[in-house]
Design a protein around this motif. Structure first.
Motif, PDB file in Angstrom:
ATOM      1  N   UNK A   1       8.375  -3.925   4.482  1.00 51.64           N
ATOM      2  CA  UNK A   1       7.741  -3.516   5.735  1.00 51.64           C
ATOM      3  C   UNK A   1       6.250  -3.814   5.636  1.00 51.64           C
ATOM      4  N   UNK A   2       5.675  -4.300   6.715  1.00 49.30           N
ATOM      5  CA  UNK A   2       4.241  -4.609   6.745  1.00 49.30           C
ATOM      6  C   UNK A   2       3.412  -3.335   6.575  1.00 49.30           C
ATOM      7  N   UNK A   3       2.269  -3.486   5.933  1.00 48.44           N
ATOM      8  CA  UNK A   3       1.399  -2.334   5.701  1.00 48.44           C
ATOM      9  C   UNK A   3       0.889  -1.764   7.012  1.00 48.44           C
ATOM     10  N   UNK A   4       0.309  -2.614   7.842  1.00 43.84           N
ATOM     11  CA  UNK A   4      -0.292  -2.137   9.081  1.00 43.84           C
ATOM     12  C   UNK A   4       0.762  -1.945  10.153  1.00 43.84           C
TER      13      UNK A   4
ATOM     14  N   UNK B   1       1.621   3.169  15.011  1.00 41.10           N
ATOM     15  CA  UNK B   1       1.326   4.412  14.288  1.00 41.10           C
ATOM     16  C   UNK B   1      -0.186   4.667  14.274  1.00 41.10           C
ATOM     17  N   UNK B   2      -0.989   3.629  14.046  1.00 45.51           N
ATOM     18  CA  UNK B   2      -2.442   3.765  14.026  1.00 45.51           C
ATOM     19  C   UNK B   2      -2.945   4.265  15.380  1.00 45.51           C
TER      20      UNK B   2
ATOM     21  N   UNK C   1      -2.756   9.433  -2.429  1.00 52.11           N
ATOM     22  CA  UNK C   1      -1.514   9.447  -3.222  1.00 52.11           C
ATOM     23  C   UNK C   1      -0.306   9.313  -2.311  1.00 52.11           C
ATOM     24  N   UNK C   2      -0.346   9.981  -1.163  1.00 51.29           N
ATOM     25  CA  UNK C   2       0.746   9.850  -0.193  1.00 51.29           C
ATOM     26  C   UNK C   2       0.771   8.424   0.354  1.00 51.29           C
ATOM     27  N   UNK C   3      -0.398   7.840   0.613  1.00 52.39           N
ATOM     28  CA  UNK C   3      -0.466   6.449   1.086  1.00 52.39           C
ATOM     29  C   UNK C   3       0.178   5.505   0.077  1.00 52.39           C
ATOM     30  N   UNK C   4      -0.042   5.763  -1.201  1.00 51.85           N
ATOM     31  CA  UNK C   4       0.581   4.931  -2.234  1.00 51.85           C
ATOM     32  C   UNK C   4       2.100   5.069  -2.204  1.00 51.85           C
ATOM     33  N   UNK C   5       2.599   6.281  -1.972  1.00 46.50           N
ATOM     34  CA  UNK C   5       4.047   6.474  -1.857  1.00 46.50           C
ATOM     35  C   UNK C   5       4.595   5.719  -0.651  1.00 46.50           C
ATOM     36  N   UNK C   6       3.828   5.753   0.443  1.00 48.34           N
ATOM     37  CA  UNK C   6       4.228   4.991   1.625  1.00 48.34           C
ATOM     38  C   UNK C   6       4.242   3.498   1.283  1.00 48.34           C
ATOM     39  N   UNK C   7       3.229   3.046   0.542  1.00 52.52           N
ATOM     40  CA  UNK C   7       3.178   1.646   0.121  1.00 52.52           C
ATOM     41  C   UNK C   7       4.384   1.268  -0.724  1.00 52.52           C
TER      42      UNK C   7
ATOM     43  N   UNK D   1      -9.129   2.714   3.552  1.00 53.06           N
ATOM     44  CA  UNK D   1      -8.867   3.106   2.161  1.00 53.06           C
ATOM     45  C   UNK D   1      -7.368   3.236   1.916  1.00 53.06           C
ATOM     46  N   UNK D   2      -6.646   3.777   2.884  1.00 52.82           N
ATOM     47  CA  UNK D   2      -5.185   3.885   2.766  1.00 52.82           C
ATOM     48  C   UNK D   2      -4.538   2.508   2.679  1.00 52.82           C
ATOM     49  N   UNK D   3      -5.007   1.597   3.518  1.00 55.70           N
ATOM     50  CA  UNK D   3      -4.492   0.223   3.480  1.00 55.70           C
ATOM     51  C   UNK D   3      -4.769  -0.397   2.112  1.00 55.70           C
TER      52      UNK D   3
END
Length: 100
Positions: free
Chosen positions: A47-50, A54-55, A33-39, A86-88
């Motif tokens: 902004x690019x996903x990857x 940060x990784x 859910x947080x990843x979706x907010x970041x998306x 999965x986050x991506x």
């Protein structure tokens, strides 16, 4: 084994594992859910996903913590890559949503 004490003890331990697994799934769901907010933020700001830096930062930090927990580098690397993918995937779904 037919040993009653063994069976009771192993059942208790298995129940503990089941509860921990449930907690892990809930935490992973919360993480997505947080990843979706970041998306959503990345989509609004183009902004690019990857974010490779940060990784790499995550890998370094988590590997140090994992070692302290007695987890193998191979396991943590495999686990993190799966969670990261999965986050991506969740962020890509957000990015590909058509605005109403």
């Amino acid at each position: 084994s037919d040993d009653v004490e063994y069976l009771a003890h192993i059942d208790d331990l298995r129940q503990q594992i089941d509860e921990i697994d449930d907690d892990l799934l809930k935490l992973l769901g919360s993480r997505m859910k947080v990843s979706e907010k970041i998306g959503e933020y990345k989509k609004r700001n183009n902004i690019a996903i990857l974010q490779t830096s940060r990784w790499n930062e995550i890998l370094d930090l988590v590997m140090a913590k994992a070692n302290a927990e007695g987890l193998s580098e191979n396991f943590v690397n495999t686990f993190l890559r799966a969670v990261h993918q999965e986050s991506i995937d969740h962020q890509e779904q957000v990015m590909n949503r058509q605005e109403a």
